[in-house]
Design a protein around this motif. Structure first.
Motif, PDB file in Angstrom:
ATOM      1  N   MET A 184       0.876  -1.278   0.094  1.00 41.71           N
ATOM      2  CA  MET A 184      -0.091   0.082  -0.005  1.00 41.71           C
ATOM      3  C   MET A 184       0.945   1.181   0.069  1.00 41.71           C
ATOM      4  O   MET A 184       0.354   2.077  -0.866  1.00 41.71           O
ATOM      5  CB  MET A 184      -1.106  -0.058   1.277  1.00 41.71           C
ATOM      6  N   ILE A 185       2.048   1.234   0.835  1.00 43.92           N
ATOM      7  CA  ILE A 185       2.868   2.398   0.937  1.00 43.92           C
ATOM      8  C   ILE A 185       3.487   2.636  -0.362  1.00 43.92           C
ATOM      9  O   ILE A 185       3.552   3.851  -0.835  1.00 43.92           O
ATOM     10  CB  ILE A 185       3.848   2.473   2.228  1.00 43.92           C
ATOM     11  N   HIS A 186       3.909   1.563  -0.963  1.00 44.93           N
ATOM     12  CA  HIS A 186       4.725   1.412  -2.100  1.00 44.93           C
ATOM     13  C   HIS A 186       3.685   2.155  -3.329  1.00 44.93           C
ATOM     14  O   HIS A 186       4.377   3.049  -4.233  1.00 44.93           O
ATOM     15  CB  HIS A 186       5.398   0.162  -2.557  1.00 44.93           C
ATOM     16  N   THR A 187       2.486   1.642  -3.245  1.00 44.70           N
ATOM     17  CA  THR A 187       1.707   2.186  -4.361  1.00 44.70           C
ATOM     18  C   THR A 187       1.466   3.660  -4.092  1.00 44.70           C
ATOM     19  O   THR A 187       1.465   4.360  -5.109  1.00 44.70           O
ATOM     20  CB  THR A 187       0.176   1.457  -4.283  1.00 44.70           C
ATOM     21  N   MET A 188       1.153   4.086  -2.881  1.00 49.43           N
ATOM     22  CA  MET A 188       1.145   5.427  -2.602  1.00 49.43           C
ATOM     23  C   MET A 188       2.305   6.219  -3.341  1.00 49.43           C
ATOM     24  O   MET A 188       1.857   7.366  -3.912  1.00 49.43           O
ATOM     25  CB  MET A 188       1.016   5.642  -1.090  1.00 49.43           C
ATOM     26  N   SER A 189       3.660   5.649  -3.223  1.00 46.93           N
ATOM     27  CA  SER A 189       4.751   6.558  -3.592  1.00 46.93           C
ATOM     28  C   SER A 189       4.688   6.421  -5.011  1.00 46.93           C
ATOM     29  O   SER A 189       5.147   7.671  -5.830  1.00 46.93           O
ATOM     30  CB  SER A 189       6.003   5.872  -3.134  1.00 46.93           C
ATOM     31  N   LEU A 190       4.085   5.546  -5.756  1.00 46.24           N
ATOM     32  CA  LEU A 190       3.980   5.405  -7.322  1.00 46.24           C
ATOM     33  C   LEU A 190       2.919   6.464  -7.809  1.00 46.24           C
ATOM     34  O   LEU A 190       3.082   7.243  -8.577  1.00 46.24           O
ATOM     35  CB  LEU A 190       3.633   4.132  -7.802  1.00 46.24           C
ATOM     36  N   ILE A 191       1.761   6.501  -7.083  1.00 49.95           N
ATOM     37  CA  ILE A 191       0.732   7.493  -7.605  1.00 49.95           C
ATOM     38  C   ILE A 191       1.038   8.862  -7.370  1.00 49.95           C
ATOM     39  O   ILE A 191       1.020   9.548  -8.359  1.00 49.95           O
ATOM     40  CB  ILE A 191      -0.481   7.224  -6.578  1.00 49.95           C
ATOM     41  N   HIS A 192       1.920   9.043  -6.164  1.00 51.98           N
ATOM     42  CA  HIS A 192       2.157  10.678  -6.259  1.00 51.98           C
ATOM     43  C   HIS A 192       3.555  10.890  -6.952  1.00 51.98           C
ATOM     44  O   HIS A 192       3.471  11.813  -7.391  1.00 51.98           O
ATOM     45  CB  HIS A 192       2.789  10.655  -4.806  1.00 51.98           C
ATOM     46  N   ASP A 193       4.373   9.745  -7.253  1.00 51.24           N
ATOM     47  CA  ASP A 193       5.759  10.044  -8.079  1.00 51.24           C
ATOM     48  C   ASP A 193       5.078  10.432  -9.702  1.00 51.24           C
ATOM     49  O   ASP A 193       5.916  11.029 -10.076  1.00 51.24           O
ATOM     50  CB  ASP A 193       6.383   8.717  -8.287  1.00 51.24           C
ATOM     51  N   ASP A 194       3.867   9.866  -9.961  1.00 53.20           N
ATOM     52  CA  ASP A 194       3.537  10.085 -11.335  1.00 53.20           C
ATOM     53  C   ASP A 194       2.766  11.528 -11.547  1.00 53.20           C
ATOM     54  O   ASP A 194       2.356  11.545 -12.733  1.00 53.20           O
ATOM     55  CB  ASP A 194       2.647   8.870 -11.675  1.00 53.20           C
ATOM     56  N   LEU A 195       2.383  11.968 -10.363  1.00 49.29           N
ATOM     57  CA  LEU A 195       1.571  13.344 -10.661  1.00 49.29           C
ATOM     58  C   LEU A 195       2.491  14.371 -11.628  1.00 49.29           C
ATOM     59  O   LEU A 195       3.720  14.390 -11.513  1.00 49.29           O
ATOM     60  CB  LEU A 195       1.343  13.789  -9.065  1.00 49.29           C
ATOM     61  N   PRO A 196       1.659  15.172 -12.040  1.00 49.47           N
ATOM     62  CA  PRO A 196       2.295  16.124 -13.025  1.00 49.47           C
ATOM     63  C   PRO A 196       3.264  16.994 -11.963  1.00 49.47           C
ATOM     64  O   PRO A 196       4.250  17.541 -12.785  1.00 49.47           O
ATOM     65  CB  PRO A 196       1.305  17.096 -13.342  1.00 49.47           C
ATOM     66  N   ALA A 197       3.063  17.380 -10.800  1.00 46.55           N
ATOM     67  CA  ALA A 197       3.958  18.130 -10.206  1.00 46.55           C
ATOM     68  C   ALA A 197       5.415  17.253  -9.738  1.00 46.55           C
ATOM     69  O   ALA A 197       6.330  17.955  -9.297  1.00 46.55           O
ATOM     70  CB  ALA A 197       3.235  18.510  -8.749  1.00 46.55           C
ATOM     71  N   MET A 198       5.138  15.984  -9.920  1.00 47.56           N
ATOM     72  CA  MET A 198       6.392  15.155  -9.715  1.00 47.56           C
ATOM     73  C   MET A 198       7.155  14.691 -11.144  1.00 47.56           C
ATOM     74  O   MET A 198       7.640  15.582 -11.977  1.00 47.56           O
ATOM     75  CB  MET A 198       6.064  13.910  -8.980  1.00 47.56           C
ATOM     76  N   ASP A 199       7.092  13.456 -11.683  1.00 46.18           N
ATOM     77  CA  ASP A 199       7.402  13.052 -12.647  1.00 46.18           C
ATOM     78  C   ASP A 199       6.605  13.172 -14.168  1.00 46.18           C
ATOM     79  O   ASP A 199       6.919  12.793 -14.900  1.00 46.18           O
ATOM     80  CB  ASP A 199       7.836  11.342 -12.647  1.00 46.18           C
ATOM     81  N   ASN A 200       5.160  13.409 -13.814  1.00 46.24           N
ATOM     82  CA  ASN A 200       4.199  13.806 -14.705  1.00 46.24           C
ATOM     83  C   ASN A 200       4.435  12.526 -15.660  1.00 46.24           C
ATOM     84  O   ASN A 200       4.607  12.867 -16.824  1.00 46.24           O
ATOM     85  CB  ASN A 200       4.820  15.078 -15.487  1.00 46.24           C
ATOM     86  N   ASP A 201       3.927  11.417 -15.405  1.00 46.22           N
ATOM     87  CA  ASP A 201       4.115  10.095 -16.325  1.00 46.22           C
ATOM     88  C   ASP A 201       2.378   9.718 -16.409  1.00 46.22           C
ATOM     89  O   ASP A 201       1.724   9.802 -15.754  1.00 46.22           O
ATOM     90  CB  ASP A 201       4.763   9.018 -15.377  1.00 46.22           C
ATOM     91  N   ASP A 202       2.583   9.069 -17.671  1.00 45.26           N
ATOM     92  CA  ASP A 202       1.211   8.715 -18.173  1.00 45.26           C
ATOM     93  C   ASP A 202       0.714   7.171 -18.062  1.00 45.26           C
ATOM     94  O   ASP A 202      -0.324   6.830 -18.002  1.00 45.26           O
ATOM     95  CB  ASP A 202       0.943   9.142 -19.682  1.00 45.26           C
ATOM     96  N   TYR A 203       2.023   6.577 -17.634  1.00 46.52           N
ATOM     97  CA  TYR A 203       1.636   5.063 -17.694  1.00 46.52           C
ATOM     98  C   TYR A 203       2.379   4.492 -16.493  1.00 46.52           C
ATOM     99  O   TYR A 203       3.539   4.813 -16.048  1.00 46.52           O
ATOM    100  CB  TYR A 203       2.201   4.238 -19.081  1.00 46.52           C
ATOM    101  N   ARG A 204       1.717   3.498 -15.927  1.00 55.64           N
ATOM    102  CA  ARG A 204       2.505   2.898 -14.871  1.00 55.64           C
ATOM    103  C   ARG A 204       1.914   1.227 -14.943  1.00 55.64           C
ATOM    104  O   ARG A 204       0.753   1.069 -14.888  1.00 55.64           O
ATOM    105  CB  ARG A 204       2.139   3.192 -13.324  1.00 55.64           C
ATOM    106  N   ARG A 205       3.118   0.443 -14.814  1.00 55.20           N
ATOM    107  CA  ARG A 205       2.503  -1.019 -14.933  1.00 55.20           C
ATOM    108  C   ARG A 205       1.770  -1.332 -16.245  1.00 55.20           C
ATOM    109  O   ARG A 205       0.812  -2.168 -16.020  1.00 55.20           O
ATOM    110  CB  ARG A 205       1.828  -1.511 -13.660  1.00 55.20           C
ATOM    111  N   GLY A 206       1.874  -0.621 -17.218  1.00 58.27           N
ATOM    112  CA  GLY A 206       1.254  -0.967 -18.497  1.00 58.27           C
ATOM    113  C   GLY A 206      -0.247  -0.246 -18.627  1.00 58.27           C
ATOM    114  O   GLY A 206      -1.003  -0.521 -19.671  1.00 58.27           O
ATOM    115  N   LYS A 207      -0.598   0.480 -17.407  1.00 55.11           N
ATOM    116  CA  LYS A 207      -1.805   1.134 -17.431  1.00 55.11           C
ATOM    117  C   LYS A 207      -1.656   2.536 -17.277  1.00 55.11           C
ATOM    118  O   LYS A 207      -0.790   3.229 -16.891  1.00 55.11           O
ATOM    119  CB  LYS A 207      -2.661   0.465 -16.329  1.00 55.11           C
ATOM    120  N   LEU A 208      -2.722   3.400 -17.724  1.00 55.36           N
ATOM    121  CA  LEU A 208      -2.992   4.790 -17.368  1.00 55.36           C
ATOM    122  C   LEU A 208      -2.645   4.988 -15.914  1.00 55.36           C
ATOM    123  O   LEU A 208      -2.981   4.118 -14.935  1.00 55.36           O
ATOM    124  CB  LEU A 208      -4.274   5.340 -17.723  1.00 55.36           C
ATOM    125  N   THR A 209      -1.976   6.120 -15.753  1.00 52.41           N
ATOM    126  CA  THR A 209      -1.388   6.333 -14.408  1.00 52.41           C
ATOM    127  C   THR A 209      -2.898   7.028 -13.261  1.00 52.41           C
ATOM    128  O   THR A 209      -3.924   7.238 -14.102  1.00 52.41           O
ATOM    129  CB  THR A 209      -0.457   7.399 -14.291  1.00 52.41           C
TER     130      THR A 209
END
Length: 308
Positions: free
Chosen positions: A88-113
């Motif tokens: 759960m904590i690892h997933t939190m870090s991925l969700i927040h890491d992908d945000l526009p204010a951070m890495d601004n990523d569109d995909y994670r684990r092959g799915k839309l962020t």
């Protein structure tokens, strides 16, 4: 709760099969995660939390927690709530890491962020929800473990996820973006905290739950620090050498973001050599445990051979 029999048991050295071990552990963890987070009102936040939590992945972090608990004489049942909390904590870090204010990523684990599906606001709240629920889940679902060991686990995980660990590493990472003079010392700090602190908690918390001695906790801590850094070096290499399809996320984003990485300092071949040495040093820490350490030893080797 997932029964230990569903998780399989440790195999003797002559027949240990990492692939089978990982499949069995992952299957049990997926079942536990699914049942841990039902959808209730307000449905949107729980759906967003589940969207990322159940998006797949190798589940190495919870598997490490189960393996270390069993190595230290505990059972999988004792560690399953903490293993789920770590994911759960690892997933939190991925969700927040992908945000526009951070890495601004569109995909994670092959799915839309998460923010691409639910919006920035719900994605932030989904991460917050997972982080707080993780500690509630350990406190309320851990069974047959002395309260002091549960408390110690929660405190250790809190440090690893906070400003002295994952969040602190993320801050220095953000501040270093675009700079060309980032030192190896700073890069080591970023990854020892952003990636390594939570991975170390996976190994150490499993052993804490089992009542491991201080000496054994120190050995496992050093093991985890080494594989955590090796894991990040391999991640940096894959960001350069792997495709988006292989990674399940955007490839080449470190270069585009102007980040200093281990390959940018050392080159790819030296980075691979450093990762291999870190794994060798990690495995040496577990020599005293004999065949009980086989799952952790095999996972350490897997870290440097993975392709995503």
């Amino acid at each position: 709760m997932v029964l230990a029999t569903e998780l399989g048991s440790s195999q003797p050295e002559s027949s240990f099969d990492l692939s089978t071990y990982l499949v069995k552990r992952k299957e049990a963890i997926e079942v536990a995660l699914d049942s841990a987070l039902p959808v209730i009102y307000p449905e949107k936040i729980y759906e967003a939390m589940r969207y990322s939590l159940l998006a797949g992945g190798k589940r190495l972090r919870p598997i490490l927690c189960l393996a270390s608990c069993e190595l230290a004489g505990g059972t999988a049942d004792m560690a399953i709530p903490t293993a789920c909390a770590l994911e759960m904590i690892h997933t939190m870090s991925l969700i927040h890491d992908d945000l526009p204010a951070m890495d601004n990523d569109d995909y994670r684990r092959g799915k839309l962020t998460n923010h691409k599906v639910y919006g920035d606001d719900i994605a932030i709240l989904a991460g917050d929800g997972l982080l707080t629920y993780a500690f509630e889940f350990i406190a309320t679902k851990t069974e047959n473990v002395p309260p002091q060991q549960v408390l110690q686990t929660i405190a250790y995980l809190g440090r690893a996820a906070g400003a002295g660990g994952l969040i602190g590493g993320q801050v220095v990472d953000v501040e270093s973006e675009g700079k060309t003079d980032v030192s190896l010392e700073t890069l080591n700090y970023i990854h020892a905290h952003k990636t390594g602190a939570l991975l170390e908690a996976c190994v150490v918390c499993g052993a804490i739950l089992a009542g491991a001695s201080a000496a054994d906790l120190q050995r496992l801590s050093r093991f985890a620090q080494n594989i955590g850094l090796a894991f990040q070096i391999v991640d940096d290499i894959l960001d350069i050498t792997a495709t988006q399809e292989e990674l399940g996320k955007t490839a080449g984003k470190d270069v585009k973001a102007g980040k200093v990485t281990f390959p940018s300092l050392w080159g790819i071949e030296e980075s691979r050599r450093q990762a291999s040495q870190l794994v060798a040093d990690a495995k040496a820490q577990l020599a005293v445990f004999g065949s009980k350490a086989l799952p952790l030893l095999a996972i350490a080797d897997f870290i440097t051979s993975r392709s995503n």
